[in-house]
Design a protein around this motif. Structure first.
Motif, PDB file in Angstrom:
ATOM      1  N   SER A  57       8.037  14.023   0.226  1.00 15.32           N
ATOM      2  CA  SER A  57       7.279  14.179  -0.808  1.00 15.32           C
ATOM      3  C   SER A  57       7.202  13.023  -1.804  1.00 15.32           C
ATOM      4  O   SER A  57       8.176  12.637  -2.406  1.00 15.32           O
ATOM      5  N   PRO A  58       5.934  12.311  -2.073  1.00 15.94           N
ATOM      6  CA  PRO A  58       5.785  11.489  -3.011  1.00 15.94           C
ATOM      7  C   PRO A  58       5.846  11.724  -4.467  1.00 15.94           C
ATOM      8  O   PRO A  58       5.975  10.754  -5.483  1.00 15.94           O
ATOM      9  N   LEU A  59       5.620  12.987  -4.565  1.00 12.46           N
ATOM     10  CA  LEU A  59       5.439  13.353  -6.395  1.00 12.46           C
ATOM     11  C   LEU A  59       6.637  14.579  -6.518  1.00 12.46           C
ATOM     12  O   LEU A  59       6.709  15.477  -5.670  1.00 12.46           O
ATOM     13  N   ASN A  60       7.347  14.377  -7.861  1.00 10.28           N
ATOM     14  CA  ASN A  60       7.960  15.663  -7.996  1.00 10.28           C
ATOM     15  C   ASN A  60       7.752  15.737  -9.542  1.00 10.28           C
ATOM     16  O   ASN A  60       7.662  15.161 -10.421  1.00 10.28           O
ATOM     17  N   ARG A  61       7.147  17.239  -9.720  1.00 10.13           N
ATOM     18  CA  ARG A  61       6.463  17.592 -11.060  1.00 10.13           C
ATOM     19  C   ARG A  61       7.806  18.438 -11.727  1.00 10.13           C
ATOM     20  O   ARG A  61       8.069  19.612 -11.113  1.00 10.13           O
ATOM     21  N   GLN A  62       7.975  18.053 -12.982  1.00  9.63           N
ATOM     22  CA  GLN A  62       8.706  18.900 -13.859  1.00  9.63           C
ATOM     23  C   GLN A  62       7.719  19.408 -15.000  1.00  9.63           C
ATOM     24  O   GLN A  62       7.271  18.954 -15.835  1.00  9.63           O
ATOM     25  N   GLY A  63       7.377  20.844 -14.618  1.00  7.06           N
ATOM     26  CA  GLY A  63       6.363  21.379 -15.373  1.00  7.06           C
ATOM     27  C   GLY A  63       6.802  22.970 -15.657  1.00  7.06           C
ATOM     28  O   GLY A  63       8.083  23.137 -15.486  1.00  7.06           O
ATOM     29  N   GLY A  64       5.908  23.845 -16.046  1.00  8.32           N
ATOM     30  CA  GLY A  64       6.090  25.180 -16.277  1.00  8.32           C
ATOM     31  C   GLY A  64       6.314  25.237 -17.783  1.00  8.32           C
ATOM     32  O   GLY A  64       6.302  24.654 -18.617  1.00  8.32           O
ATOM     33  N   ASN A  65       6.261  26.681 -18.064  1.00  6.50           N
ATOM     34  CA  ASN A  65       6.272  27.057 -19.523  1.00  6.50           C
ATOM     35  C   ASN A  65       7.480  26.618 -20.392  1.00  6.50           C
ATOM     36  O   ASN A  65       7.164  25.998 -21.604  1.00  6.50           O
ATOM     37  N   PRO A  66       8.548  26.382 -19.951  1.00  6.42           N
ATOM     38  CA  PRO A  66       9.804  25.845 -21.004  1.00  6.42           C
ATOM     39  C   PRO A  66       9.150  24.345 -21.351  1.00  6.42           C
ATOM     40  O   PRO A  66       9.914  23.759 -22.486  1.00  6.42           O
ATOM     41  N   THR A  67       8.555  23.637 -20.547  1.00  2.03           N
ATOM     42  CA  THR A  67       8.361  22.189 -20.794  1.00  2.03           C
ATOM     43  C   THR A  67       7.355  22.176 -21.916  1.00  2.03           C
ATOM     44  O   THR A  67       7.621  20.977 -22.739  1.00  2.03           O
ATOM     45  N   THR A  68       6.558  22.995 -22.281  1.00  2.85           N
ATOM     46  CA  THR A  68       5.765  22.934 -23.577  1.00  2.85           C
ATOM     47  C   THR A  68       6.709  22.903 -24.814  1.00  2.85           C
ATOM     48  O   THR A  68       6.156  22.337 -25.822  1.00  2.85           O
ATOM     49  N   ARG A  69       8.063  23.142 -24.859  1.00  9.23           N
ATOM     50  CA  ARG A  69       8.892  23.190 -26.167  1.00  9.23           C
ATOM     51  C   ARG A  69      10.120  22.427 -25.887  1.00  9.23           C
ATOM     52  O   ARG A  69      10.964  22.635 -26.412  1.00  9.23           O
ATOM     53  N   TYR A  70       9.968  21.430 -25.250  1.00  7.10           N
ATOM     54  CA  TYR A  70      11.270  20.734 -24.847  1.00  7.10           C
ATOM     55  C   TYR A  70      11.467  19.701 -25.992  1.00  7.10           C
ATOM     56  O   TYR A  70      10.578  18.950 -26.349  1.00  7.10           O
ATOM     57  N   ASN A  71      12.874  19.861 -26.361  1.00  4.61           N
ATOM     58  CA  ASN A  71      13.026  18.903 -27.493  1.00  4.61           C
ATOM     59  C   ASN A  71      13.967  17.942 -27.068  1.00  4.61           C
ATOM     60  O   ASN A  71      15.274  18.301 -26.550  1.00  4.61           O
ATOM     61  N   TRP A  72      13.511  16.969 -26.841  1.00  5.08           N
ATOM     62  CA  TRP A  72      14.494  15.787 -26.185  1.00  5.08           C
ATOM     63  C   TRP A  72      15.621  15.320 -26.978  1.00  5.08           C
ATOM     64  O   TRP A  72      16.755  15.081 -26.599  1.00  5.08           O
ATOM     65  N   LEU A 126      -1.236  11.049  -2.972  1.00  4.42           N
ATOM     66  CA  LEU A 126      -0.996  11.580  -4.277  1.00  4.42           C
ATOM     67  C   LEU A 126      -1.514  13.150  -4.294  1.00  4.42           C
ATOM     68  O   LEU A 126      -1.384  13.937  -5.409  1.00  4.42           O
ATOM     69  N   VAL A 127      -2.077  13.584  -3.299  1.00 12.08           N
ATOM     70  CA  VAL A 127      -2.762  15.033  -3.338  1.00 12.08           C
ATOM     71  C   VAL A 127      -1.231  15.796  -2.511  1.00 12.08           C
ATOM     72  O   VAL A 127      -1.401  17.100  -2.815  1.00 12.08           O
ATOM     73  N   TYR A 128      -0.222  15.097  -2.379  1.00 11.77           N
ATOM     74  CA  TYR A 128       0.998  15.909  -1.874  1.00 11.77           C
ATOM     75  C   TYR A 128       2.071  15.780  -3.042  1.00 11.77           C
ATOM     76  O   TYR A 128       2.369  14.877  -3.550  1.00 11.77           O
ATOM     77  N   GLY A 129       2.836  16.966  -3.195  1.00 12.81           N
ATOM     78  CA  GLY A 129       3.827  17.016  -4.194  1.00 12.81           C
ATOM     79  C   GLY A 129       4.459  18.225  -4.289  1.00 12.81           C
ATOM     80  O   GLY A 129       4.082  19.056  -3.825  1.00 12.81           O
ATOM     81  N   VAL A 130       5.725  18.266  -5.142  1.00 13.62           N
ATOM     82  CA  VAL A 130       6.220  19.702  -5.179  1.00 13.62           C
ATOM     83  C   VAL A 130       6.679  19.619  -6.529  1.00 13.62           C
ATOM     84  O   VAL A 130       6.427  18.746  -7.317  1.00 13.62           O
ATOM     85  N   ALA A 131       7.246  20.893  -7.229  1.00 10.04           N
ATOM     86  CA  ALA A 131       7.489  20.851  -8.523  1.00 10.04           C
ATOM     87  C   ALA A 131       9.213  21.256  -8.432  1.00 10.04           C
ATOM     88  O   ALA A 131       9.560  22.141  -7.665  1.00 10.04           O
ATOM     89  N   TYR A 132       9.810  20.518  -9.015  1.00 10.88           N
ATOM     90  CA  TYR A 132      11.391  20.820  -9.228  1.00 10.88           C
ATOM     91  C   TYR A 132      11.890  20.525  -7.752  1.00 10.88           C
ATOM     92  O   TYR A 132      12.812  21.343  -7.572  1.00 10.88           O
ATOM     93  N   GLY A 133      11.515  19.821  -7.105  1.00  4.87           N
ATOM     94  CA  GLY A 133      12.116  19.648  -5.698  1.00  4.87           C
ATOM     95  C   GLY A 133      13.538  18.788  -5.862  1.00  4.87           C
ATOM     96  O   GLY A 133      13.553  17.855  -6.665  1.00  4.87           O
ATOM     97  N   ASP A 134      14.593  19.194  -5.237  1.00  3.13           N
ATOM     98  CA  ASP A 134      15.929  18.576  -5.265  1.00  3.13           C
ATOM     99  C   ASP A 134      15.970  17.561  -4.221  1.00  3.13           C
ATOM    100  O   ASP A 134      14.873  17.407  -3.638  1.00  3.13           O
ATOM    101  N   ALA A 135      16.917  16.827  -4.275  1.00  6.38           N
ATOM    102  CA  ALA A 135      16.933  15.703  -3.255  1.00  6.38           C
ATOM    103  C   ALA A 135      16.706  16.015  -1.877  1.00  6.38           C
ATOM    104  O   ALA A 135      16.043  15.187  -1.182  1.00  6.38           O
TER     105      ALA A 135
END
Length: 258
Positions: free
Chosen positions: A22-37, A5-14
Motif C-alpha cells: 500500500s502506498p498510502l496509510n491514513r490516520q483518520g476517524g472521529n478521534p482525530t478531530t480532537r487530537y491534542n498534540w 494514489l487511488v490505493y491505500g488503507v487506514a491505520y495499516g500496521d507494518a
C-alpha cells in the motif's frame, strides 16, 4: 496508467502495508478531530462516551509513531489536522476526562463501565444533554495552535520534499460534527465556516511547508457532498424540501461551493 494514489488503507500496521504494498496509510476517524498534540490525547466523541484519553505523555507521539510505522513499510502517512476549534485535555497524571459527567449533568442511559462518571450524553428521558460546558474535557485550539504541531512534524521528520510528512488531511467528516462531536460543536457547520477554516489552515500549512499537500474536504458520504452540516442537521429535523444554508448561497450544493 492508474495512479498509485487511488490505493491505500487506514491505520495499516507494518505487516498489512507490506502485504498489500500500500502506498498510502491514513490516520483518520472521529478521534482525530480532537487530537491534542501537546498532551498526546484525543477525545473519542460519540465513539466512546465523549472521553478524552491520553496515549502517553509524549508530545505528538501518536502522530510520530504513525509516521514511523508507515515509513518502515514504505508507505506515505496521511495525518488529520483538527479544525473543529477544540482539542482534548486530560486531568492530573493524564487521567481521562468526560464531556458528559453524570455527577454534573445527571443520570444517563449508558456510561463507561471503567469510568462510571462518563455518560453517553443521553438523559434517561431519551433527550440529549444540551448546554454542556465544552471546557469539561477539551480546550480551545485554533489554527495557530495546530501550526505548532505542524512545525513539530517538520522539525521531527523534515519537509515533505526532504522525506517528511507529505499529506495533511483537513479534519474528519466536518459536516457531521453536530452529531459525532455535539459536545463541542452542537450546531452543524455552515458552508462558510468550512470554507474559511480550510483557507486558514491550508494557507498556514503551505507557508510552513510549501512542498506538502493539503487535502479536503474529508467527508463522510454522499450527503456530505450535497449538504453542509447545518443543512444536514436542519433537514433531519424538518425535511430536505427547504435548506436554509443552501438557500443563502443561491441554491448551490455544498461541495461545488466549497
Amino acid at each position: 496508467p492508474i495512479s498509485p494514489l487511488v490505493y491505500g488503507v487506514a491505520y495499516g500496521d507494518a505487516f498489512t502495508l507490506a502485504d498489500l504494498n500500500s502506498p498510502l496509510n491514513r490516520q483518520g476517524g472521529n478521534p482525530t478531530t480532537r487530537y491534542n498534540w501537546q498532551v498526546n490525547a484525543d477525545n473519542r466523541a460519540s465513539d466512546y462516551f465523549f472521553e478524552s484519553i491520553q496515549y502517553d505523555a509524549t508530545p505528538g507521539g501518536h502522530g510520530d509513531d504513525f509516521i514511523a510505522a508507515s515509513k518502515a513499510a514504505g508507505a506515505q502517512a496521511m495525518l488529520t489536522m483538527p479544525m473543529i476549534g477544540w482539542v482534548a485535555k486530560v486531568g492530573p497524571g493524564g487521567q481521562n476526562l468526560s464531556s458528559f459527567s453524570i455527577a454534573k449533568y445527571g443520570p444517563q442511559t449508558a456510561h463507561d463501565p471503567f469510568f462510571l462518571d462518563a455518560g453517553n450524553g443521553i438523559l434517561t428521558n431519551g433527550m440529549n444533554v444540551t448546554g454542556n460546558d465544552p471546557n469539561d474535557a477539551d480546550v480551545p485550539a485554533d489554527s495557530l495552535f495546530q501550526m505548532n504541531w505542524a512545525q513539530h512534524l517538520i522539525d521531527t521528520w523534515g519537509t515533505a520534499a526532504s522525506g517528511g510528512l507529505r499529506y495533511y488531511l483537513l479534519d474528519n467528516e466536518p459536516s457531521i460534527w453536530f452529531a459525532i462531536h455535539r459536545d463541542v460543536h452542537p450546531v452543524g457547520p455552515m458552508m462558510d465556516e468550512i470554507r474559511d477554516k480550510t483557507i486558514d489552515y491550508a494557507t498556514k500549512i503551505k507557508a510552513l511547508d510549501p512542498s506538502a499537500l493539503v487535502l479536503g474536504p474529508e467527508e463522510w458520504g454522499w450527503s456530505g457532498y450535497f449538504y453542509s452540516g447545518y443543512d444536514q442537521q436542519y433537514g433531519s429535523l424538518n425535511g430536505f424540501g427547504f435548506l436554509p444554508d443552501r438557500a443563502a448561497h443561491g441554491g448551490v450544493d455544498y461541495l461545488p461551493y466549497y
